[in-house]
Design a protein around this motif. Structure first.
Motif, PDB file in Angstrom:
ATOM      1  N   ASP A 130     -13.040   3.956 -49.924  1.00  0.00           N
ATOM      2  CA  ASP A 130     -14.354   3.885 -49.222  1.00  0.00           C
ATOM      3  C   ASP A 130     -15.292   4.598 -50.385  1.00  0.00           C
ATOM      4  N   LEU A 131     -15.890   3.883 -51.104  1.00  0.00           N
ATOM      5  CA  LEU A 131     -16.944   4.565 -51.864  1.00  0.00           C
ATOM      6  C   LEU A 131     -18.200   4.777 -51.092  1.00  0.00           C
ATOM      7  N   ILE A 132     -18.477   3.808 -49.987  1.00  0.00           N
ATOM      8  CA  ILE A 132     -19.591   3.939 -49.219  1.00  0.00           C
ATOM      9  C   ILE A 132     -19.763   5.249 -48.390  1.00  0.00           C
ATOM     10  N   ARG A 133     -18.440   5.735 -47.952  1.00  0.00           N
ATOM     11  CA  ARG A 133     -18.281   6.943 -47.114  1.00  0.00           C
ATOM     12  C   ARG A 133     -18.485   7.998 -48.182  1.00  0.00           C
ATOM     13  N   ALA A 134     -18.093   8.066 -49.344  1.00  0.00           N
ATOM     14  CA  ALA A 134     -18.411   9.002 -50.365  1.00  0.00           C
ATOM     15  C   ALA A 134     -19.819   9.093 -50.727  1.00  0.00           C
ATOM     16  N   TRP A 135     -20.575   7.992 -50.788  1.00  0.00           N
ATOM     17  CA  TRP A 135     -21.771   7.926 -50.870  1.00  0.00           C
ATOM     18  C   TRP A 135     -22.643   8.451 -49.585  1.00  0.00           C
ATOM     19  N   GLU A 136     -22.425   8.020 -48.539  1.00  0.00           N
ATOM     20  CA  GLU A 136     -23.213   8.425 -47.321  1.00  0.00           C
ATOM     21  C   GLU A 136     -22.995   9.981 -47.148  1.00  0.00           C
ATOM     22  N   LEU A 137     -21.713  10.746 -47.317  1.00  0.00           N
ATOM     23  CA  LEU A 137     -21.501  12.051 -47.349  1.00  0.00           C
ATOM     24  C   LEU A 137     -22.563  13.057 -47.946  1.00  0.00           C
ATOM     25  N   THR A 138     -22.834  12.427 -49.135  1.00  0.00           N
ATOM     26  CA  THR A 138     -23.848  13.265 -50.016  1.00  0.00           C
ATOM     27  C   THR A 138     -25.224  12.790 -49.704  1.00  0.00           C
ATOM     28  N   HIS A 139     -25.533  12.138 -48.646  1.00  0.00           N
ATOM     29  CA  HIS A 139     -26.933  11.815 -48.311  1.00  0.00           C
ATOM     30  C   HIS A 139     -27.772  13.251 -47.955  1.00  0.00           C
ATOM     31  N   GLY A 140     -28.911  13.403 -48.655  1.00  0.00           N
ATOM     32  CA  GLY A 140     -29.409  14.595 -48.250  1.00  0.00           C
ATOM     33  C   GLY A 140     -28.869  15.663 -48.934  1.00  0.00           C
ATOM     34  N   ASN A 141     -27.867  15.565 -49.775  1.00  0.00           N
ATOM     35  CA  ASN A 141     -27.172  16.838 -50.433  1.00  0.00           C
ATOM     36  C   ASN A 141     -27.204  16.513 -51.986  1.00  0.00           C
ATOM     37  N   PHE A 142     -28.115  15.627 -52.570  1.00  0.00           N
ATOM     38  CA  PHE A 142     -27.780  15.097 -53.968  1.00  0.00           C
ATOM     39  C   PHE A 142     -28.047  16.466 -54.673  1.00  0.00           C
TER      40      PHE A 142
END
Length: 338
Positions: A214-226
């Motif tokens: 789930d690449l979308i999950r990995a992307w979403e978890l770093t939202h606001g945390n770049f």
């Protein structure tokens, strides 16, 4: 005053549904995990790492031999003889990367707690991670190619407009165009870094812990945390890179210090078939075992730090995830020991 502002910031983050990665705590836990489990990490990865580097050496040597034959015979097409094997090795390398990082990530996440002296396993977790890493690589390569093509098109239009306009308020339009192209190049590189960090930072942790691709999950978890993920990656990655360069320098000296993992046939194809390329290839073949030895030495620390950082950040963002799970028994190739 500072405490009040911090409390308001934390409350705002919770309201917005954005958990924050604790940067310094994550870095501390990464180093604590890597050095506290270094012997186990070495046991988990030394065999697949050795196999990966040995395969890389012989693949590169085979390609170099084809290029040297082309130079000697004057037949340019002979240079492509080993290129197919090289790119096939790149695919196999992604699989071995999954084999290397999965057990270390499981150790970092608390999903395994056994010591190991030798380990090689290919199971559902490794195969899922292989597919996730392959998909991530394809996405990044696609973004790079599309961005580069767009950069060339926009830069060409800017150059044409600058030649047409001539001057703007007494300033040569060409000078302005040069700065605009540099700004576009910086934006292009920044976008690559952004996509890479957002996709890769928690990809293996999500794949291993949640047992899904789930690449979308990995992307979403770093939202606001770049920026937090970026600084964590920088602080755990830079010391390893400097150590790698230092070991290379100790082995082969400054003149031949290079990234042994980044050699590509495209480099020499773009340079052309010439005597200078032949000399460089002979030089690289002579020192390649030393460069790979340097990478072999720092690899356990690199994997330990990156896995420890990702696991600590993931646990901070997903605190309700189970801390321990039963290791799966359906491995296709079981571990020899550990």
């Amino acid at each position: 005053m500072a405490r009040s502002a911090k409390r308001i910031w934390v409350q705002r983050a919770k309201v917005e549904g954005v958990e924050k990665i604790p940067v310094w705590r994550t870095i501390g836990r990464a180093y604590g995990f890597a050095f506290g489990n270094l012997a186990t990490i070495i046991g988990l990865i030394w065999l697949p790492t050795l196999m990966l580097l040995a395969g890389g050496y012989f693949t590169i040597a085979h390609y170099f031999a084809g290029v040297l034959t082309a130079i000697a015979s004057g037949n340019r097409y002979a240079a492509y003889a080993g290129a197919g094997y090289f790119y096939l090795y790149q695919v196999i390398a992604v699989l071995f990367e999954a084999i290397i990082v999965v057990p270390v990530m499981r150790q970092a996440l608390g999903l395994r707690d056994k010591a190991a002296s030798i380990h090689f396993a290919v199971g559902p977790a490794e195969l899922r991670t292989f597919v996730a890493l392959a998909a991530y690589t394809l996405i990044v390569v696609t973004v790079e190619i599309a961005g580069f093509i767009l950069l060339l098109i926009v830069a060409s239009l800017i150059g044409y407009a600058a030649q047409t306009i001539g001057t703007i308020d007494g300033v040569p339009a060409v000078r302005i165009a040069v700065w605009m192209v540099w700004a576009l190049l910086a934006a292009f590189l920044a976008s690559i870094v952004y996509v890479t960090v957002r996709l890769s930072f928690l990809l293996v942790a999500v794949t291993v812990d949640e047992k899904r691709i789930d690449l979308i999950r990995a992307w979403e978890l770093t939202h606001g945390n770049f920026w937090r993920a970026f600084w964590v990656s920088l602080f755990v990655g830079t010391p390893v890179w400097l150590l790698y360069i230092g070991i290379q320098f100790a082995f082969v000296g400054f003149a031949s210090t290079a990234d042994a993992t980044g050699i590509s046939p495209l480099t020499f194809q773009m340079a052309g078939v010439s005597q200078s390329v032949a000399a460089r290839m002979h030089f690289m073949l002579a020192w390649l075992p030393y460069l790979y030895a340097a990478w072999f030495l720092v690899r356990p620390l690199a994997v330990g730090l990156s896995s420890g950082a990702a696991a600590a950040a993931y646990r901070a963002l997903v605190p309700d995830a189970p801390a321990v799970s039963t290791p799966p028994a359906d491995r296709l190739i079981p571990a020899a020991i550990g």
